[in-house]
Enzyme design. Structure first.
Site: not given
Ligand code: GUN
Length: 292
Positions: A51, A95, A118
């Site tokens: 990211k 995350q 998100d």
């Molecule tokens: N863990 C797995 N996929 C995601 C996601 O799309 N966002 C976040 N914050 N954590 C994740």
């Protein structure tokens, strides 16, 4: 069999975003994303790194905040409050999954919904359910939908079976596919770990979206000839011939099913890059809205 190239489609999405980012920069604004990681889970570390890299690639501002697993709920809430108030940050992502002593729902609710890139905040979940497009849609389902539309795969009237009922993928995916218009209008079934007769259900699908989080959980018996498969799974399985000691596989047994599919996403290189591209999309959208 037609391979759905997530890397290529994600690169096209990013290319379009560059134009919007350039417009913001003309106004002296750089979209900023804060990515918070609590703990040292290697897979989460890799996602956070990806990211961060995407932000650099697009000339966005990125703040990666890595905290020890011992971080308290209160410390995390205080950090979120600061990020909510920081005008250089337009998107905030914590995350998932956090360590078990952290109440993930409380953290999600503490986010400013306008910075919740998100799409996990209750306001954004409700907006998705209400077809209010001012909210944020979770990145992975948004990416899956985009893969289908970019590939010209018709969802209208299609029988789509989603395997997995998570808040991150399964449930928002169903809501997206039920929307009216392009990439929607589908007849949606959500199957999960307690579903009876899973094989019959997945075999009835024109499109199967696998999001169970179990390596090679779906095989040839789960698919009818000519089905489309979107594989959301990213599972690490031991592999002594690899320098890392593991390799990535999906929730679908690609080699066993590919020959009978009309189209299928690979793992890696399918849904993964799309999730990142859609995160960048949501972040640019957040920045545009917060600064307009
Ligand atoms: N863990 C797995 N996929 C995601 C996601 O799309 N966002 C976040 N914050 N954590 C994740």
């Amino acid at each position: 069999m037609n391979l759905i190239d997530g890397k290529k489609i994600a690169a096209e999405v990013e290319q379009k975003l560059l134009e919007r980012i350039a417009l913001l920069k003309q106004r002296g604004i750089t979209p900023g994303l804060a990515v918070v990681l609590v703990g040292e889970d290697p897979a989460s570390q890799a996602y956070v790194r990806n990211k961060d890299c995407a932000c650099q690639r697009l000339g966005m501002f990125s703040r990666k905040i890595e905290l020890p697993a011992s971080t308290s709920q209160n410390e995390l809430l205080q950090l979120i409050e600061k990020l909510n108030d920081n005008p250089l940050i337009h998107g905030i992502l914590v995350q998932s999954p956090p360590p078990s002593h952290i109440d993930e729902q409380a953290i999600t609710k503490a986010l400013d919904p306008r910075k919740d890139v998100d799409g996990f905040h209750p306001i954004n979940v409700a907006k998705l359910a209400m077809d209010d497009e001012s909210g944020f849609v979770p990145c992975t389902p948004l990416g899956c939908q985009h893969l289908l539309t970019a590939h010209g795969i018709e969802t209208r009237g299609a029988n789509i079976v989603i395997v997995g009922r998570s808040l991150i993928v399964g449930k928002p995916m169903a809501l997206l596919l039920l929307r009216k218009g392009l990439g929607g209008d589908a007849t949606v079934t959500i199957a999960h770990s307690r579903t009876r007769h899973l094989v019959e259900i997945t075999r009835s699908a024109d499109i199967v979206i696998a999001a169970l989080g179990r390596p090679h959980a779906l095989g040839a018996e789960n698919l009818r000839e000519g089905a489309v498969v979107i594989d959301v799974g990213i599972n690490r399985i031991p592999d002594t011939s690899s320098s890392t000691g593991y390799r990535l596989v999906g929730d679908v047994d690609f080699d066993a099913v590919a020959h009978r599919c009309a189209a299928i996403t690979p793992v890696p290189g399918g849904v993964g890059p799309m999730t990142i591209a859609m995160l960048m999309h949501n972040c640019v959208k957040a920045c545009e809205r917060l600064t307009s």
